[in-house]
Design a protein around this motif. Structure first.
Motif, PDB file in Angstrom:
ATOM      1  N   UNK A   1      -3.268 -12.448  -1.620  1.00  0.00           N
ATOM      2  CA  UNK A   1      -1.937 -12.444  -1.010  1.00  0.00           C
ATOM      3  C   UNK A   1      -1.532 -13.871  -0.664  1.00  0.00           C
ATOM      4  N   UNK A   2      -0.255 -14.052  -0.325  1.00  0.00           N
ATOM      5  CA  UNK A   2       0.201 -15.363   0.117  1.00  0.00           C
ATOM      6  C   UNK A   2       0.043 -15.473   1.635  1.00  0.00           C
ATOM      7  N   UNK A   3       0.429 -16.627   2.181  1.00  0.00           N
ATOM      8  CA  UNK A   3       0.239 -16.873   3.609  1.00  0.00           C
ATOM      9  C   UNK A   3       1.127 -15.988   4.484  1.00  0.00           C
ATOM     10  N   UNK A   4       2.131 -15.364   3.901  1.00  0.00           N
ATOM     11  CA  UNK A   4       3.003 -14.468   4.651  1.00  0.00           C
ATOM     12  C   UNK A   4       2.550 -13.015   4.580  1.00  0.00           C
ATOM     13  N   UNK A   5       1.374 -12.792   3.973  1.00  0.00           N
ATOM     14  CA  UNK A   5       0.843 -11.438   3.896  1.00  0.00           C
ATOM     15  C   UNK A   5       1.432 -10.588   2.791  1.00  0.00           C
TER      16      UNK A   5
ATOM     17  N   UNK B   1      -6.957 -17.448  -4.707  1.00  0.00           N
ATOM     18  CA  UNK B   1      -6.627 -16.705  -3.493  1.00  0.00           C
ATOM     19  C   UNK B   1      -7.440 -17.215  -2.320  1.00  0.00           C
ATOM     20  N   UNK B   2      -6.870 -17.095  -1.139  1.00  0.00           N
ATOM     21  CA  UNK B   2      -7.546 -17.392   0.109  1.00  0.00           C
ATOM     22  C   UNK B   2      -7.469 -16.173   0.999  1.00  0.00           C
ATOM     23  N   UNK B   3      -8.464 -15.980   1.858  1.00  0.00           N
ATOM     24  CA  UNK B   3      -8.413 -14.823   2.760  1.00  0.00           C
ATOM     25  C   UNK B   3      -7.274 -14.968   3.757  1.00  0.00           C
ATOM     26  N   UNK B   4      -6.836 -13.861   4.337  1.00  0.00           N
ATOM     27  CA  UNK B   4      -5.731 -13.916   5.299  1.00  0.00           C
ATOM     28  C   UNK B   4      -6.154 -14.605   6.595  1.00  0.00           C
ATOM     29  N   UNK B   5      -5.326 -15.498   7.070  1.00  0.00           N
ATOM     30  CA  UNK B   5      -5.597 -16.152   8.346  1.00  0.00           C
ATOM     31  C   UNK B   5      -5.614 -15.121   9.479  1.00  0.00           C
ATOM     32  N   UNK B   6      -6.512 -15.288  10.438  1.00  0.00           N
ATOM     33  CA  UNK B   6      -7.277 -16.491  10.754  1.00  0.00           C
ATOM     34  C   UNK B   6      -8.592 -16.664   9.997  1.00  0.00           C
ATOM     35  N   UNK B   7      -8.938 -15.742   9.072  1.00  0.00           N
ATOM     36  CA  UNK B   7     -10.136 -15.959   8.254  1.00  0.00           C
ATOM     37  C   UNK B   7      -9.880 -17.165   7.361  1.00  0.00           C
ATOM     38  N   UNK B   8     -10.831 -18.053   7.283  1.00  0.00           N
ATOM     39  CA  UNK B   8     -10.673 -19.258   6.484  1.00  0.00           C
ATOM     40  C   UNK B   8     -11.612 -19.235   5.285  1.00  0.00           C
TER      41      UNK B   8
ATOM     42  N   UNK C   1       1.259  -9.210  -0.880  1.00  0.00           N
ATOM     43  CA  UNK C   1       0.228  -9.009  -1.894  1.00  0.00           C
ATOM     44  C   UNK C   1       0.668  -9.619  -3.221  1.00  0.00           C
ATOM     45  N   UNK C   2      -0.237 -10.373  -3.829  1.00  0.00           N
ATOM     46  CA  UNK C   2      -0.013 -10.941  -5.158  1.00  0.00           C
ATOM     47  C   UNK C   2      -0.413  -9.875  -6.179  1.00  0.00           C
ATOM     48  N   UNK C   3       0.568  -9.116  -6.631  1.00  0.00           N
ATOM     49  CA  UNK C   3       0.290  -7.971  -7.496  1.00  0.00           C
ATOM     50  C   UNK C   3      -0.301  -8.420  -8.827  1.00  0.00           C
ATOM     51  N   UNK C   4       0.171  -9.531  -9.369  1.00  0.00           N
ATOM     52  CA  UNK C   4      -0.377 -10.021 -10.630  1.00  0.00           C
ATOM     53  C   UNK C   4      -1.844 -10.377 -10.514  1.00  0.00           C
ATOM     54  N   UNK C   5      -2.216 -11.064  -9.432  1.00  0.00           N
ATOM     55  CA  UNK C   5      -3.621 -11.410  -9.216  1.00  0.00           C
ATOM     56  C   UNK C   5      -4.460 -10.166  -8.955  1.00  0.00           C
ATOM     57  N   UNK C   6      -3.893  -9.201  -8.252  1.00  0.00           N
ATOM     58  CA  UNK C   6      -4.616  -7.949  -8.004  1.00  0.00           C
ATOM     59  C   UNK C   6      -4.915  -7.245  -9.320  1.00  0.00           C
ATOM     60  N   UNK C   7      -3.958  -7.216 -10.213  1.00  0.00           N
ATOM     61  CA  UNK C   7      -4.195  -6.596 -11.530  1.00  0.00           C
ATOM     62  C   UNK C   7      -5.315  -7.322 -12.272  1.00  0.00           C
ATOM     63  N   UNK C   8      -5.317  -8.650 -12.195  1.00  0.00           N
ATOM     64  CA  UNK C   8      -6.362  -9.422 -12.869  1.00  0.00           C
ATOM     65  C   UNK C   8      -7.743  -9.096 -12.318  1.00  0.00           C
ATOM     66  N   UNK C   9      -7.827  -8.792 -11.046  1.00  0.00           N
ATOM     67  CA  UNK C   9      -9.087  -8.392 -10.433  1.00  0.00           C
ATOM     68  C   UNK C   9      -9.506  -6.990 -10.844  1.00  0.00           C
ATOM     69  N   UNK C  10      -8.526  -6.099 -10.961  1.00  0.00           N
ATOM     70  CA  UNK C  10      -8.838  -4.692 -11.230  1.00  0.00           C
ATOM     71  C   UNK C  10      -9.139  -4.413 -12.697  1.00  0.00           C
ATOM     72  N   UNK C  11      -8.530  -5.161 -13.602  1.00  0.00           N
ATOM     73  CA  UNK C  11      -8.713  -4.886 -15.035  1.00  0.00           C
ATOM     74  C   UNK C  11     -10.174  -4.900 -15.466  1.00  0.00           C
TER      75      UNK C  11
ATOM     76  N   UNK D   1      -5.171  -6.475   7.820  1.00  0.00           N
ATOM     77  CA  UNK D   1      -4.294  -7.649   7.843  1.00  0.00           C
ATOM     78  C   UNK D   1      -2.978  -7.421   7.114  1.00  0.00           C
ATOM     79  N   UNK D   2      -2.784  -6.232   6.558  1.00  0.00           N
ATOM     80  CA  UNK D   2      -1.570  -5.947   5.797  1.00  0.00           C
ATOM     81  C   UNK D   2      -0.736  -4.872   6.491  1.00  0.00           C
ATOM     82  N   UNK D   3       0.588  -5.060   6.430  1.00  0.00           N
ATOM     83  CA  UNK D   3       1.507  -4.060   6.942  1.00  0.00           C
ATOM     84  C   UNK D   3       1.649  -2.896   5.980  1.00  0.00           C
ATOM     85  N   UNK D   4       2.374  -1.897   6.430  1.00  0.00           N
ATOM     86  CA  UNK D   4       2.505  -0.668   5.647  1.00  0.00           C
ATOM     87  C   UNK D   4       3.118  -0.913   4.276  1.00  0.00           C
TER      88      UNK D   4
END
Length: 297
Positions: free
Chosen positions: A15-19, A270-277, A21-31, A52-55
């Motif tokens: 995901x980006x810093x605003x939370x 990708x980076x983990x969602x803050x505050x995780x670094x 989800x990067x759907x394209x990157x998620x697909x690359x992980x799932x394929x 860390x994600x909203x609904x």
């Protein structure tokens, strides 16, 4: 879905810093997971940073995963939240998007009693219509499911499985025996904590809920197949070959290492969602060295 079995792969959720989800990157992980024919995908688990994600973003992630899987790979979705009514809505969203089951932890701020957890799970299962896997994760929720409570919950319509932490390989057979005695036939008993899960598989558990399989599904699937076929020596050999990775997980935490592995493999950035670094440079180098010294497909 009435049962979870085999290998359930748990990827990160980029995901980006605003939370968002990067759907394209998620697909690359799932394929690669779908191509490796894992038995299920654990989307939005702890490695997938579900709290860390909203609904809306959770819904987007589930919709993208279900579309990609096209019914070939069941999607197990983390639906945990503090409030029961919010959890019901998240479970309904997952159901409507086509998820096969929900992974539900006893998320809390105020410590919960067994009766409160029982009612929470019963309500979510009843009002959502989504099959539920109990997520016993005391390291984050500070609530531990006893075999007796799992036994009570296993008799609630719609609660079909449990994901327990394999915190000590030597203790797994006894714990599994307790759960078998407390739950009805057909109730799926699975474990996480990758470094102890080969022991759990050899003891006869139904499912390995794996962080490493979210990045390297093939070797994890080989361990599952070896255990299922009764080839304990091969399962242990493969597990031993992964000891450097297990050491990384235990030293730096599996979620941080999973992000580092996904980036090093070039699957996504990708980076983990803050505050995780992200891991600091020295730890990143250690992960890179370990992977360079191993041959994992």
């Amino acid at each position: 879905m009435t049962n979870l079995k085999g290998l359930s792969a748990f990827p990160i959720t980029p995901s980006d810093r605003d939370g968002r989800v990067d759907v394209g990157a998620l697909r690359a992980l799932l394929e690669p997971l779908i191509a490796a024919k894992v038995d299920s995908i654990g989307l939005l688990g702890s490695t997938g940073s579900y709290p860390y994600f909203g609904r809306d973003e959770r819904r987007r992630a589930v919709q993208a995963a279900v579309r990609l899987a096209e019914g070939t790979t069941p999607i197990l979705v983390g639906i945990g939240a503090l409030r029961t009514d919010e959890t019901v809505r998240l479970a309904q969203d997952a159901r409507d998007a086509g998820a096969a089951a929900g992974l539900l932890a006893a998320v809390s701020y105020t410590p919960l009693t067994d009766d409160e957890v029982f009612e929470h799970f019963r309500t979510v299962a009843h009002e959502s219509g989504l099959p539920i896997c109990i997520y016993d994760n005391p390291g984050t929720t500070h609530f531990r499911f006893t075999p007796a409570l799992i036994g009570r919950l296993s008799r609630v319509d719609g609660i079909v499985a449990v994901k327990s932490p394999a915190l000590d390989a030597a203790a797994v057979p006894g714990h599994l025996q307790e759960l078998r005695a407390a739950t009805p036939d057909g109730f799926s008993l699975g474990y996480s904590a990758d470094w102890n899960c080969t022991a759990a598989l050899l003891a006869g558990c139904d499912t390995w809920y794996s962080v490493l399989a979210g990045v390297f599904p093939r070797i994890c699937a080989e361990i599952v197949r070896a255990a299922a076929s009764g080839n304990a020596a091969e399962a242990r050999r493969l597990d031993a070959s992964l000891q450097p990775v297990w050491d990384l997980f235990k030293t730096f935490s599996s979620i941080r290492v999973a992000y580092a592995l996904a980036n090093l493999r070039g699957i996504c950035v990708a980076e983990p969602p803050l505050p995780i670094m992200p891991l600091p440079a020295e730890a990143q180098s250690r992960v890179k060295e370990v992977m360079a010294g191993m041959q994992i497909d």
